[in-house]
Each structure stands twice: as C-alpha cells, then as structure tokens.
Design a protein around this motif. Structure first.
Motif, PDB file in Angstrom:
ATOM      1  N   SER A  22     -19.561 -30.636  61.903  1.00  0.00           N
ATOM      2  CA  SER A  22     -19.571 -32.046  61.473  1.00  0.00           C
ATOM      3  C   SER A  22     -19.578 -33.021  62.648  1.00  0.00           C
ATOM      4  CB  SER A  22     -18.336 -32.321  60.615  1.00  0.00           C
ATOM      5  OG  SER A  22     -17.183 -32.138  61.421  1.00  0.00           O
ATOM      6  N   ALA A  23     -19.512 -32.515  63.876  1.00  0.00           N
ATOM      7  CA  ALA A  23     -19.399 -33.405  65.049  1.00  0.00           C
ATOM      8  C   ALA A  23     -20.660 -34.236  65.238  1.00  0.00           C
ATOM      9  CB  ALA A  23     -19.126 -32.580  66.297  1.00  0.00           C
ATOM     10  N   GLN A  24     -20.470 -35.354  65.891  1.00  0.00           N
ATOM     11  CA  GLN A  24     -21.609 -36.222  66.186  1.00  0.00           C
ATOM     12  C   GLN A  24     -21.617 -36.526  67.683  1.00  0.00           C
ATOM     13  OE1 GLN A  24     -22.390 -39.201  62.927  1.00  0.00           O
ATOM     14  NE2 GLN A  24     -20.203 -38.832  62.603  1.00  0.00           N
ATOM     15  N   ILE A  25     -22.803 -36.854  68.161  1.00  0.00           N
ATOM     16  CA  ILE A  25     -22.931 -37.203  69.584  1.00  0.00           C
ATOM     17  C   ILE A  25     -23.514 -38.603  69.684  1.00  0.00           C
ATOM     18  CG2 ILE A  25     -24.182 -36.672  71.725  1.00  0.00           C
ATOM     19  CD1 ILE A  25     -24.081 -33.723  70.986  1.00  0.00           C
ATOM     20  N   VAL A  26     -22.960 -39.400  70.587  1.00  0.00           N
ATOM     21  CA  VAL A  26     -23.564 -40.697  70.910  1.00  0.00           C
ATOM     22  C   VAL A  26     -23.885 -40.685  72.401  1.00  0.00           C
ATOM     23  CG1 VAL A  26     -23.256 -43.201  71.017  1.00  0.00           C
ATOM     24  CG2 VAL A  26     -22.270 -41.907  69.119  1.00  0.00           C
ATOM     25  N   GLU A  27     -25.166 -40.788  72.684  1.00  0.00           N
ATOM     26  CA  GLU A  27     -25.544 -40.843  74.106  1.00  0.00           C
ATOM     27  C   GLU A  27     -25.886 -42.284  74.464  1.00  0.00           C
ATOM     28  OE1 GLU A  27     -28.633 -41.486  75.621  1.00  0.00           O
ATOM     29  OE2 GLU A  27     -29.682 -41.838  73.730  1.00  0.00           O
ATOM     30  N   THR A  28     -25.659 -42.595  75.724  1.00  0.00           N
ATOM     31  CA  THR A  28     -25.943 -43.953  76.167  1.00  0.00           C
ATOM     32  C   THR A  28     -26.517 -43.922  77.577  1.00  0.00           C
ATOM     33  OG1 THR A  28     -25.028 -46.181  76.375  1.00  0.00           O
ATOM     34  CG2 THR A  28     -23.638 -44.396  77.151  1.00  0.00           C
ATOM     35  N   PHE A  34      -8.513 -31.338  66.456  1.00  0.00           N
ATOM     36  CA  PHE A  34      -9.325 -32.275  65.669  1.00  0.00           C
ATOM     37  C   PHE A  34      -9.611 -31.681  64.294  1.00  0.00           C
ATOM     38  CE2 PHE A  34     -10.077 -33.217  70.083  1.00  0.00           C
ATOM     39  CZ  PHE A  34     -10.148 -34.597  70.134  1.00  0.00           C
ATOM     40  N   ILE A  35      -9.926 -30.384  64.316  1.00  0.00           N
ATOM     41  CA  ILE A  35     -10.241 -29.714  63.053  1.00  0.00           C
ATOM     42  C   ILE A  35      -8.987 -29.667  62.170  1.00  0.00           C
ATOM     43  CG2 ILE A  35     -10.973 -27.494  62.056  1.00  0.00           C
ATOM     44  CD1 ILE A  35     -12.556 -27.186  64.823  1.00  0.00           C
ATOM     45  N   GLU A  36      -7.878 -29.322  62.797  1.00  0.00           N
ATOM     46  CA  GLU A  36      -6.615 -29.222  62.037  1.00  0.00           C
ATOM     47  C   GLU A  36      -6.205 -30.561  61.426  1.00  0.00           C
ATOM     48  OE1 GLU A  36      -4.008 -27.639  64.982  1.00  0.00           O
ATOM     49  OE2 GLU A  36      -4.912 -25.637  64.866  1.00  0.00           O
ATOM     50  N   ASN A  37      -6.582 -31.652  62.102  1.00  0.00           N
ATOM     51  CA  ASN A  37      -6.224 -32.988  61.595  1.00  0.00           C
ATOM     52  C   ASN A  37      -7.359 -33.653  60.831  1.00  0.00           C
ATOM     53  OD1 ASN A  37      -3.402 -33.946  62.780  1.00  0.00           O
ATOM     54  ND2 ASN A  37      -4.409 -32.688  64.331  1.00  0.00           N
ATOM     55  N   SER A  38      -8.375 -32.858  60.488  1.00  0.00           N
ATOM     56  CA  SER A  38      -9.532 -33.360  59.719  1.00  0.00           C
ATOM     57  C   SER A  38     -10.171 -34.591  60.357  1.00  0.00           C
ATOM     58  CB  SER A  38      -9.128 -33.700  58.276  1.00  0.00           C
ATOM     59  OG  SER A  38      -8.522 -32.612  57.683  1.00  0.00           O
ATOM     60  N   ARG A  39     -10.281 -34.569  61.667  1.00  0.00           N
ATOM     61  CA  ARG A  39     -10.911 -35.699  62.361  1.00  0.00           C
ATOM     62  C   ARG A  39     -12.381 -35.365  62.650  1.00  0.00           C
ATOM     63  NH1 ARG A  39      -8.419 -40.149  61.783  1.00  0.00           N
ATOM     64  NH2 ARG A  39      -9.201 -41.025  63.752  1.00  0.00           N
ATOM     65  N   ASN A  40     -13.229 -36.321  62.408  1.00  0.00           N
ATOM     66  CA  ASN A  40     -14.641 -36.162  62.791  1.00  0.00           C
ATOM     67  C   ASN A  40     -14.786 -36.495  64.265  1.00  0.00           C
ATOM     68  OD1 ASN A  40     -15.636 -35.444  60.264  1.00  0.00           O
ATOM     69  ND2 ASN A  40     -15.712 -37.598  59.623  1.00  0.00           N
ATOM     70  N   SER A  56     -11.312 -41.922  60.079  1.00  0.00           N
ATOM     71  CA  SER A  56     -11.624 -40.486  60.130  1.00  0.00           C
ATOM     72  C   SER A  56     -12.214 -40.036  61.462  1.00  0.00           C
ATOM     73  CB  SER A  56     -12.616 -40.143  59.009  1.00  0.00           C
ATOM     74  OG  SER A  56     -13.769 -40.960  59.128  1.00  0.00           O
ATOM     75  N   THR A  57     -12.406 -40.988  62.404  1.00  0.00           N
ATOM     76  CA  THR A  57     -13.133 -40.633  63.632  1.00  0.00           C
ATOM     77  C   THR A  57     -12.220 -40.566  64.849  1.00  0.00           C
ATOM     78  OG1 THR A  57     -15.103 -41.750  62.791  1.00  0.00           O
ATOM     79  CG2 THR A  57     -15.031 -41.342  65.168  1.00  0.00           C
ATOM     80  N   SER A  58     -12.465 -39.539  65.665  1.00  0.00           N
ATOM     81  CA  SER A  58     -11.840 -39.485  66.990  1.00  0.00           C
ATOM     82  C   SER A  58     -12.947 -39.296  68.011  1.00  0.00           C
ATOM     83  CB  SER A  58     -10.861 -38.315  67.089  1.00  0.00           C
ATOM     84  OG  SER A  58      -9.736 -38.556  66.274  1.00  0.00           O
ATOM     85  N   ILE A  59     -12.766 -39.911  69.165  1.00  0.00           N
ATOM     86  CA  ILE A  59     -13.862 -39.790  70.147  1.00  0.00           C
ATOM     87  C   ILE A  59     -13.422 -39.033  71.397  1.00  0.00           C
ATOM     88  CG2 ILE A  59     -15.028 -41.886  69.346  1.00  0.00           C
ATOM     89  CD1 ILE A  59     -14.128 -43.249  71.916  1.00  0.00           C
ATOM     90  N   LEU A  60     -14.394 -38.304  71.922  1.00  0.00           N
ATOM     91  CA  LEU A  60     -14.222 -37.626  73.203  1.00  0.00           C
ATOM     92  C   LEU A  60     -15.217 -38.273  74.157  1.00  0.00           C
ATOM     93  CD1 LEU A  60     -14.048 -33.912  72.038  1.00  0.00           C
ATOM     94  CD2 LEU A  60     -12.185 -35.252  73.047  1.00  0.00           C
ATOM     95  N   CYS A  61     -14.698 -38.804  75.238  1.00  0.00           N
ATOM     96  CA  CYS A  61     -15.579 -39.546  76.148  1.00  0.00           C
ATOM     97  C   CYS A  61     -15.835 -38.717  77.393  1.00  0.00           C
ATOM     98  CB  CYS A  61     -14.927 -40.863  76.562  1.00  0.00           C
ATOM     99  SG  CYS A  61     -14.299 -41.808  75.178  1.00  0.00           S
ATOM    100  N   TYR A  62     -17.083 -38.332  77.570  1.00  0.00           N
ATOM    101  CA  TYR A  62     -17.430 -37.611  78.789  1.00  0.00           C
ATOM    102  C   TYR A  62     -18.013 -38.624  79.778  1.00  0.00           C
ATOM    103  CZ  TYR A  62     -18.954 -33.901  81.893  1.00  0.00           C
ATOM    104  OH  TYR A  62     -19.114 -33.085  82.991  1.00  0.00           O
ATOM    105  N   THR A  63     -17.139 -39.425  80.301  1.00  0.00           N
ATOM    106  CA  THR A  63     -17.517 -40.477  81.260  1.00  0.00           C
ATOM    107  C   THR A  63     -16.384 -40.575  82.272  1.00  0.00           C
ATOM    108  OG1 THR A  63     -16.342 -42.202  80.031  1.00  0.00           O
ATOM    109  CG2 THR A  63     -18.659 -41.855  79.443  1.00  0.00           C
TER     110      THR A  63
END
Lengths: 361, 332
Positions: B198-204, B168-174, B117-124
């Motif tokens: 519903s989005a989540q953020i992972v910081e590193t 992402f929304i249309e494909n029900s991806r988190n 169910s997850t797709s990621i967007l990488c701002y790197t």
C-alpha cells in the motif's frame, strides 16, 4: 618550383579573386536574392564582402597555410561535412576554405538562412579545379548514406547529441566520427578610454550583424560606469544605425528584461532594438550588452566565470592583448578587428586546418 | 493591508481571479520591485474588478536572486534559500508568516495523503543541515505533525529494510516515501527491501544532475520495479524556494495546481502570450500563498499544459537560439 600546397593556395586565391570581382554576376544575384528574401541586410552583406576583399589575399592564405603546417596531399579523399549556422552572412566561409586548403572533400549543409552566398564561391573553386570535391545542400538528407570522416559545426554541449544523432540516423557520421564543435557564443571588450576611435570600434564590435556571432561583444569591461558615457556611446550607436539599420529585431521578452532591470534599479540604456545593462549574467541572450565597471581583476573574474562560451577578449592595444592572452590562455585580438578578423582566426581557439590535419591524417 | 487577505487567499468560494486581483493590488502598493515592474508594463493603479487574471504581469523569477522581494516591512519569520553551488547566486524568499506556508503545505499535501492515516519517510538531508531549504522545512513540518509519531527522516546512504517498516504496518499507517529522484534511485541501489503493497512514493526535484539524467517515465518504471509497488502509487511534487505552494502529480507525470494557484505556460519570446495546449513554454505562476513576497512569477522551467489545465515539467528552459553561432539542425 612551387609545392602542391602552394599551387593549391595559388589556385584558391585565384578563385577567390574571381569570386570577388565586381562583375561577378552570380555573387551579385546571390546578394540580391538574399536581400530580397530578407535573410540579411544589404549593409551587413556589403560589410562582409568588403572585409573579405581586404583579407582574402594570396599572402594571407599562404600565411595561414604556413601557420597550420599545411600539406595538401594528406587529406585527399577525406570527406568533411560542415553544418553551417546562418546567423551572419557567409559564416561558413572559413570552414569551406579550410577544407579546400587541406585538399579534403567538402560537404556543406548550408543554412536555410544563408543559402545563396556560399555556393557562388564554391562555383569559382570548382572552376579552378581546386583539389577535393564540393557538394552542398540546405537539406541534410542530401548526404544520406555517405560516410563523413569529420564533422564541423557550431552548437552547444546540450545540442551535440541531437546533431550527431541526426547524422547517425542518416548514416553520415556517428559518435566516433571526429567532430569539431564550436561552442563559443560571445566576446568581451576590455577598454580603458572613451576616445572617438575606441567608441566607434566598440559600436562596430557590439552592433554589427545585430550583435550575433561569437565575435560580437556581449560584455564590456571599462574603468567607468555606463551612466557616465551613456549619452556619448548612444551618439555613436545612433550614427552606426543610421548607416546600418539593424536587420533583426528583438522579441517582447527583451522589454520584460528592461522592465525587470528597472524594477531592480539596475542602470541600463533602452535602445528599443537593443538593451545595455550594468549587470553581469551568463551572456546567452541576443540584443543585450552588459557593461561592467572594472579593471583587469574584474576581467579575470568574468573570464573565469564564463570561460566556457567565450570566444575572444578585445583590447585597444597589442601589448595588452598579448598580456591577456599569456595570462588567461584565451584568444585575444584588437577591438578594431572584432568584425574583421584575420582569415586564420580561431573559432573556440582551434585552427580548423590544423585540426583537420591532426584528426584525419 | 486588509487583515482578511491571509485568510481570503484560501477561500475557494471567492473566484480565483478576484482573490488574485486583491493580492495584486496589495502587492502593487507594498512591494516596490513588483510595483515598478508593473508600472513599466503599463499598470499604474489598482486593477479593476473585471481585470482578467491572465493579464496580470508575471515578473521573471531572477528577481528573487537579485533583490529582497518583500511585501512587508520588518523582520521575516523565515528565510528560505535555493540550493546553489559554486558561484551560483541563490534565490532568497523572505517569509513573513510561517503560518501561511503551513496552510499551503497542509491544504494540498493532506488533500492527497490524509493526515489521519499517512506517515512519511523522508529520504533527504535533515533539517539541521538545511535550515534554509523550503522543501526540508516542509518535510520536517509534516514529520512533526504526524499524530502517530512514526514519520521521520531516514539516514542517507543506508538501505531501507523491511524490519524498519514493521511499526507502520502494525499501526495501520500508509507509508509515503518522499525523496529526490536520484536519491530514491540511490536508495534502491543501496539494497533496500520492497515497500509494503500500500506504500506510495513522492519524488521531487530535477531529472538531471551534472553526472546523470533520466526520463520521468523511466524513473517511474525503475522505482515501481525496485520497490515493487504499482506505478499508480508513484507521484511527483513540484515546488521551489520561490513558491510557498506545491503542486502534485498524482499517479502520473501531470501536475495539478492547488486551488489558490493559477498556472499558465507562456511564450518565452513574448511572456504576455499564453501557449496553446501542449505547446512548450515557460511556466507562469500566480501563487497566492506568496502573499508577502510576490505572487506573480514567470519561472525558467519548461512546461506544457493540457486542455484541462494540468501541466508537465520538461526541465529547465533552454534558449533554442542563443546568441553566437549555436543552432540545432532540425530548427534550421
């Protein structure tokens, strides 16, 4: 006819002479108490006092005053708070004398590791009615709600904010108060031979006061490898330690460093209370001497990399010291004077008396 | 070496101490640097079955900068290097089997963010510009593994706009937006739109650069307000070039290590001593995924651990008492 500045220097000199008299019971008691509480070793205190006896002469104080264009009347009623570190005996003495020479009021936050020795000199300065008032405490809050005109302390860029914040919380100083922060924490010896005199001077420069103090040598640049002189050097170190047992001992992490070096096949000498390694890294750890085989070019690269934190480069010849000072714009001195500096030596390359006059006039 | 080890390290049915012991014995016999280190510390042979895991010696992380830390012969599948600028020496991590890294990445990331169910967007920065970054390699792998094909690296210096999130929304991806702390702040400052609820953020990465510093709690606040998602949907990742496993702090600042990783906080003055809960020290790591390099490491990160084995990173370890006249007022 003497000027007020000269009169002040004469009076300070008289106070210092009285302080260093063998029958000065208050100094004797302070030394006894310091040793009894295991704050410093007796040999290190005696060494420091012997050096001060030789260097704190009236002519040297006058010389310092001349070099600093001293004018004692300029800083009258100015308050200078000095936060003293306690890593070697009487480490705050130069700041105390600087404020006394400049005629400013001295507020000394004494180190809890060195609370007895400096007050015995303050007592003698007061006896001579030296210009300025002197107050001291091991507790910073003693100076609460009194406004300092300048702050002298040793620290690092990282610690500066917390130090000034503490002063601000107590209404002593704020971020706008002129401050002279000394960040230097090591010196380099640039040697060219392994003659007896050089090795003895090097041993003193590295191991006196357990290697603490910014004037202590943390890096040696020599034309030969550590291995070739390891036994030779160790003989001098053992002889030094027989007379001057190392007061503070390293913690277990030093053995980890030794084990890591061993794993990496780095040449080293494990001396139980000290480690000599043929490797270069930022010299932050106590009880470590780094030995690098190299020439002036090697020295140049090391200075460039570690300039921030470097106090002095020592050499065995005056000509070489002058050359290096000219070329790299850094403090230099003779190796033999590493632990016996002139009274006007410049921590971080800044003359404290000149700085006080410049900032507070 | 026993062929079973690469599989065994992830077998949670075998006690962690037993798996660590077998990895220790393997690395002691195949990694000359670690073997010599252990020998100086008094371990000359294989560990017995009852040897406590917390007594396995941890080698300072600097060895990754100063030597090739390998528990194998021959060529490596991959070479990771730490980011380093100027004269800084970079750490190097020779990875014999990429599959081990993949397993470590997937086991932990998908445990928290299910693959289906997850797709990621990488701002790197992208993979092409950073072929030796373990973080970028990991993100690139996660992007490629997304069955929806929507995961991607997003362009730097450009705001994240609502319209680009529509698929992402249309494909029900988190959506999981992954980025370095300051990168994510830049993304906000560049005028990005709020994220879907519903989005989540992972910081590193670190909380301090040469030009700015921020506390973790402030960062969480700013990200939460800026992207308009609850703080419970903001997480952190802890990883580094020298470790093939990552830890995640889910909904808070407290990290939980993966099941095959043993974390302790060590007294910097005596690395054999484990600090009391909430007592700061250096983070010690036994990462079994480092099977072919060295699993037993003491880092230079300052950390505390709570009573439940969760840890919090408090920046780089700085010596309270350096050589020289440096001191801190409150320590005097």
């Amino acid at each position: 006819m003497y000027s007020d500045t000269q009169k002040n220097i004469k009076a300070i000199s008289k106070a210092v002479d009285a302080w260093l008299q063998p029958d000065n019971l208050s100094l004797k008691n302070a030394i006894d108490q310091t040793v009894k509480e295991n704050l410093f070793g007796l040999e290190d205190i005696k060494y420091q006092i012997r050096h001060l006896k030789r260097s704190l002469k009236e002519e040297n104080l006058l010389k310092w005053g001349n070099m600093s264009n001293l004018n004692v009347s300029q800083l009258k009623d100015k308050n200078v708070i000095c936060l003293h570190a306690g890593n070697l005996p009487l480490v705050g003495l130069q700041d105390l004398l600087s404020t006394a020479l400049a005629g400013a009021n001295y507020w000394g936050k004494l180190s809890r590791k060195d609370p007895y020795l400096l007050p015995t000199l303050i007592e003698k300065l007061d006896d001579q009615n030296i210009i300025g008032e002197r107050q001291y405490s091991t507790d910073l809050s003693y100076f609460s709600n009194r406004e300092a005109d300048a702050v002298l302390f040793a620290g690092s860029e990282d610690s500066a904010n917390s130090v000034i914040s503490s002063l601000k919380d107590l209404n002593i100083a704020d971020f706008d108060t002129p401050r002279l922060m000394r960040t230097a924490h090591f010196s380099i010896a640039f040697i060219s031979d392994h003659e007896k005199e050089t090795m003895e001077d090097l041993t003193e420069a590295v191991f006196r006061y357990g290697g603490t103090g910014c004037r202590s040598v943390a890096i040696v640049v020599a034309p030969f490898k550590l291995d070739s002189q390891k036994c030779h050097f160790t003989d001098y170190i053992e002889a030094f330690w027989l007379k001057n047992p190392q007061h503070k001992k390293p913690d277990q992490s030093l053995f980890y460093r030794y084990a890591t070096n061993k794993a990496l096949e780095i040449n080293q000498a494990w001396l139980n209370d000290f480690l000599i390694e043929e490797r270069i890294s930022k010299p932050t750890d106590k009880f470590v001497l780094q030995w690098i085989q190299g020439d002036k070019h090697t020295l140049s690269k090391i200075i460039e990399e570690f300039k921030e934190g470097l106090q002095t480069v020592y050499t065995t010849s005056e000509t070489q010291a002058n050359d290096i000072q000219e070329q790299f714009k850094i403090e230099t001195d003779l190796l033999t004077k590493a632990q016996t500096p002139d009274i006007w030596w410049k921590p971080d390359g800044v003359d404290t008396v000149s700085w006080l006059q410049k900032e507070l006039c | 070496m026993s062929q079973a080890l690469p599989k065994l390290i992830f077998y949670s049915s075998i006690p962690l101490a037993e798996r660590a012991r077998r990895v220790f014995n393997f690395q002691r016999s195949s990694n000359s640097v670690y073997s010599k280190f252990a020998e100086v510390l008094g371990i000359n042979g294989d560990l017995s079955v009852d040897f406590p895991i917390h007594k396995m010696p941890l080698i300072p992380i600097r060895v990754f900068k100063e030597a090739e830390i390998k528990s194998f012969k021959g060529t490596a599948d991959m070479l990771f290097k730490s980011s380093g600028t100027g004269n800084m020496t970079q750490s190097r991590h020779f990875v014999k089997e990429g599959s081990l890294y993949v397993e470590a990445i997937e086991n932990e990331f998908y445990r928290h963010f299910p693959k289906e169910s997850t797709s990621i967007l990488c701002y790197t920065p992208g993979y092409a510009d950073n072929p030796h970054s373990s973080l970028i390699w990991m993100l690139n792998h996660l992007v490629n593994e997304d069955p929806s094909g929507l995961s991607r690296f997003i362009p730097l210096q450009e705001p994240l706009k609502k319209v680009s999130l529509q698929p992402f929304i249309e494909n029900s991806r988190n959506i999981v937006l992954f980025g370095a702390a300051f990168g994510l702040l830049d993304l906000l400052e560049n005028g990005s739109d709020p994220l879907p609820a519903s989005a989540q953020i992972v910081e590193t990465g670190g909380m301090k650069t040469h030009r700015r510093e921020i506390s973790k709690s402030k960062l969480r606040n700013v990200l939460s307000e800026g992207f308009q998602i609850p703080q419970q949907q903001i997480h952190s990742e802890y990883g580094m070039c020298e470790l093939l496993s990552q830890s995640y702090a889910i909904r808070s600042e407290w990290f939980t290590p993966p099941e095959w990783v043993y974390m302790t906080v060590r007294d910097s003055a005596n690395p054999e001593r484990i600090c009391e809960p909430h007592e700061p020290g250096k983070l010690g790591v036994i990462d079994l995924a480092n099977l072919y390099s060295c699993s037993f490491i003491i880092t230079d990160d300052k950390a505390i651990m709570d009573e439940n084995g969760r840890f919090k990173i408090m920046g780089r370890w700085k010596k309270a008492e350096m050589r020289g006249c440096n001191f801190l007022i409150d320590r005097e």
